[in-house]
Design an enzyme around this catalytic site. Sequence first.
Site, PDB file in Angstrom:
ATOM      1  CB  CYS A  75      -0.896   0.013   1.241  1.00  0.00           C
ATOM      2  SG  CYS A  75      -2.365  -1.014   1.101  1.00  0.00           S
ATOM      3  CG  ASP A  79      -7.832  -6.929  23.266  1.00  0.00           C
ATOM      4  OD1 ASP A  79      -7.203  -7.951  23.617  1.00  0.00           O
ATOM      5  OD2 ASP A  79      -7.679  -5.820  23.807  1.00  0.00           O
TER       6      ASP A  79
END
Length: 230
Positions: free
Chosen positions: A147, A199
């Site tokens: 990218c 998480d």
Amino acid sequence: MFLRRITATFPSSIRCFSSNGGHDLTAAIAELNKEMESVFGETPPTDLSGSVNLSAAPEPQLIPRGTDENEQRLTHISRTGEAQMVDVSSKGISKRVAIAGCKVLLGSKKVFDLVSENQVAKGDVLSVAKIAGISGAKQTSNLIPLCHNISLTHVRVDLTLNEKAFSVEIEGEAASTGKTGVEMEALTAVTIAGLTVYDMCKAASKDIEITDVRLLHKSGGKSGSWSRKQ
């Protein structure tokens, strides 16, 4: 090649031609045809003289790749098959916008209530995930090796609770004015936000799923605007 295969498959018939030149040729051909018919299930084609036509079939012609200027191909793969970073220097500058989305299925009403009531031990799930998504969008070029490192002009991450599905629905938007799109930045934003929700909630449940990570809309650049059909 075909003659060598015939010799290996029918040694007795070939010897008939080579050692008995004066033998009845018609009978030898008939015997050979019978043997080939028993193997291939049909009598081989013959030419006008009645002899077996052993001429090789024409070889397939290979069509060179890349002859069509409009041919679609993976731009991050070179014509030699190697990974490459796309050269965007020749592209025009335009406003680029991309919107992506994903869902985090919390798996139970218990976990959903903990998130909605801000009772998760690690803290405010939605606020932390929002900041994580924005930060993730700005780190896209560090996470995805090919990218481009682009200058983002705007990043938005919204998280919405869906009580019916016991889920968190995430939408992310990235914008830039430049030579390459921001689809990966939007997708990274929602993915990092979803992982942050996971998480922060994983101690309460192991049934959490991150699903439907996908591009919803993009605009700008040579390909113009595109929106996913509902």
